[in-house]
Design a protein around this motif. Structure first.
Motif, short mmCIF file in Angstrom:
data_model
loop_
_atom_site.label_atom_id
_atom_site.label_comp_id
_atom_site.label_asym_id
_atom_site.label_seq_id
_atom_site.Cartn_x
_atom_site.Cartn_y
_atom_site.Cartn_z
N TRP A 122 0.84 -1.21 0.00
CA TRP A 122 0.00 0.00 0.00
C TRP A 122 0.86 1.24 0.00
O TRP A 122 0.56 2.23 -0.67
N HIS A 148 1.92 4.23 -3.53
CA HIS A 148 1.81 5.69 -3.41
C HIS A 148 3.17 6.37 -3.54
O HIS A 148 3.27 7.58 -3.29
N HIS A 192 -3.44 -1.68 -5.12
CA HIS A 192 -3.82 -0.72 -6.16
C HIS A 192 -5.31 -0.40 -6.11
O HIS A 192 -5.73 0.71 -6.47
N GLN A 205 -7.06 0.11 -3.58
CA GLN A 205 -7.36 0.97 -2.42
C GLN A 205 -8.47 0.38 -1.56
O GLN A 205 -9.39 1.08 -1.11
N ASP A 206 -8.39 -0.94 -1.33
CA ASP A 206 -9.40 -1.65 -0.53
C ASP A 206 -9.14 -1.37 0.95
O ASP A 206 -8.33 -2.04 1.60
N LEU A 207 -9.79 -0.35 1.50
CA LEU A 207 -9.55 0.04 2.90
C LEU A 207 -10.01 -1.03 3.88
O LEU A 207 -9.45 -1.14 4.99
N ILE A 263 -0.39 8.12 5.06
CA ILE A 263 -0.42 6.66 5.25
C ILE A 263 0.45 6.25 6.44
O ILE A 263 0.05 5.40 7.26
#
Length: 341
Positions: free
Chosen positions: A30, A34, A68, A70-72, A115
Motif C-alpha cells: 500500500w 503511493h 492498487h 485501495q481496498d480500505l 499513510i
C-alpha cells in the motif's frame, strides 16, 4: 463453506502460511503504490526485497492488485491482524519497514505522509515514536504534510497553477456562454418553428374559411336560382290559368252575346215587357232566369275573379275605373240575388 463469501484478501489470509507476514506485505505494498516517480516493476522488486525473509508462501501479484484497488477494508483487516498478533517490537519493525520503502529516494509523497500516520495509529505507535524513527532513518524531521487544498501548496509545486486555474475558469465561462448561446439559439429556433407552425395553421384555417364561404355563397346562389325558377314557373302557371279563364270567359261572353242577339231578335219580332230587376241581376252574372242559388254563387265567384280591379293594376286609370265599375255591378247583382233567393 463456499469460498465465494470471502474477499480476495481474506482468501490470501486463509491460504497463507503466516497471516502476520501476509498482512505486513499488504501494508508495505500500500505504501509502495503511493510512491512517486517509480515504475510498477520497481515497486514489485522493492516489495520482493523487503519481503525476502517472509513466510507467507504466495505470489505478490494479488497483494499488489489489492493495494492498487485501495481496498480500505483489506487494509483495516491487515492492521487488525498485526495489532492482535504482533508485539510492540514487531509493530515498530513494520513501521520501520514502511518508512524505508516510502523514502528510498529521499522524498516522501503527500499520500505516504498520511499513510505513515495512519499505520502508526492502527499499530498503536505514538506520533513521537513515529517522528523519532523517521528522523533516524532519513536524517530529516517528519514535518507536517502540505495541504493540497490550499493555494500555497500549488504556488510552490506548480507555478503555473494560477494561470491554468484562470484559463480553466475562462474556458468554463466561455463554455457556459457558448452553452447559453446555443440554448438561446435553440429557443429562438423553437419559437420560430412554433410561429411557423401557427402561421401554417392560421393559413390553413383561413383557406378552410374561404372555401366554406365560397360553398355557402354557391349554395345561396343555387337556392336563389331555384327560387327564381320556381317563381317563374308559378308566374307561368298563373298566366296560363288567367289565359284559360279569359278564354272561358270569352267563350261564355260570346255565347251570351249570341243568346242575347237571338233574344233581341225575338223581342224585335214580338214585343215583350221590360225585364225586372231580378232578370237584370241574373244577366249581369251571365245567368238565365230561374237559375238556382248555387249557380248564382258560382257565377259570382267566376265573374269576380275575371273582373276584379286588382287584375288591371298595370293598365291605364280609365281601364281600372271601368273594371271597378264593372266589379261593383257584379257585386250589387250578387248581393241583391242572395237577398231575394
Amino acid at each position: 463453506m463456499s469460498i465465494a463469501r470471502f474477499s480476495p484478501f481474506e482468501l490470501l489470509l486463509l491460504k497463507s502460511r503466516s497471516q502476520v507476514d501476509t498482512a505486513t506485505l499488504l501494508l508495505l505494498a500500500w505504501v509502495l503504490v503511493h510512491r512517486q516517480h517509480i515504475s510498477e516493476g520497481q515497486r514489485r522488486r522493492r516489495l520482493t526485497d523487503v519481503s525476502a525473509h517472509f513466510r507467507h508462501g504466495h505470489e505478490l501479484t494479488p497483494v499488489m492488485s489489492i493495494a492498487h484497488s485501495q481496498d480500505l477494508q483489506a487494509i483495516q483487516l491487515a492492521a487488525e491482524v498485526l495489532r492482535k498478533e504482533c508485539s510492540k517490537e514487531r509493530s515498530l519493525s513494520i513501521i520501520h519497514q514502511a518508512i524505508s520503502v516510502a523514502t528510498d529516494d529521499g522524498a516522501l509523497s503527500i499520500a505516504n505522509h498520511y499513510i505513515l500516520r495512519f499505520l502508526a495509529d492502527l499499530l498503536n505507535v505514538a506520533p513521537v515514536t513515529l517522528a523519532t524513527l523517521f528522523q533516524e532513518l532519513t536524517g530529516a524531521p517528519l514535518s507536517s504534510p502540505e495541504d493540497p487544498s490550499r493555494d500555497a501548496y500549488w504556488q510552490i509545486h506548480d507555478p503555473d497553477y494560477h494561470a491554468r486555474k484562470a484559463r480553466d475558469a475562462a474556458a468554463a465561462e466561455q463554455k457556459a456562454r457558448q452553452e447559453q448561446a446555443r440554448a438561446e439559439q435553440h429557443q429562438r429556433q423553437k419559437n420560430e418553428r412554433e410561429q411557423h407552425k401557427q402561421q401554417k395553421q392560421q393559413d390553413k384555417q383561413r383557406r378552410q374559411d374561404e372555401a366554406r364561404r365560397t360553398r355557402e355563397q354557391e349554395q345561396q346562389r343555387k337556392r336563389e336560382q331555384t327560387h327564381q325558377q320556381e317563381q317563374e314557373k308559378q308566374r307561368q302557371r298563373e298566366q296560363s290559368e288567367r289565359e284559360q279563364r279569359s278564354r272561358e270567359h270569352y267563350s261564355r261572353q260570346h255565347e251570351h252575346h249570341q243568346q242575347h242577339s237571338r233574344n233581341h231578335y225575338s223581342q224585335q219580332q214580338r214585343p215583350s215587357p221590360p225585364p225586372d230587376r231580378t232578370t237584370r241581376a241574373l244577366s249581369v252574372l251571365g245567368l238565365r232566369p230561374g237559375a238556382s242559388r248555387i249557380e248564382v254563387r258560382h257565377a259570382y265567384r267566376r265573374m269576380a275573379q275575371l273582373h276584379h280591379p286588382d287584375r288591371f293594376y298595370t293598365k291605364s286609370d280609365q281601364q281600372i275605373a271601368l273594371a271597378s265599375a264593372r266589379f261593383q255591378r257584379i257585386k250589387n247583382a250578387y248581393d241583391y240575388l242572395m237577398k231575394t233567393y
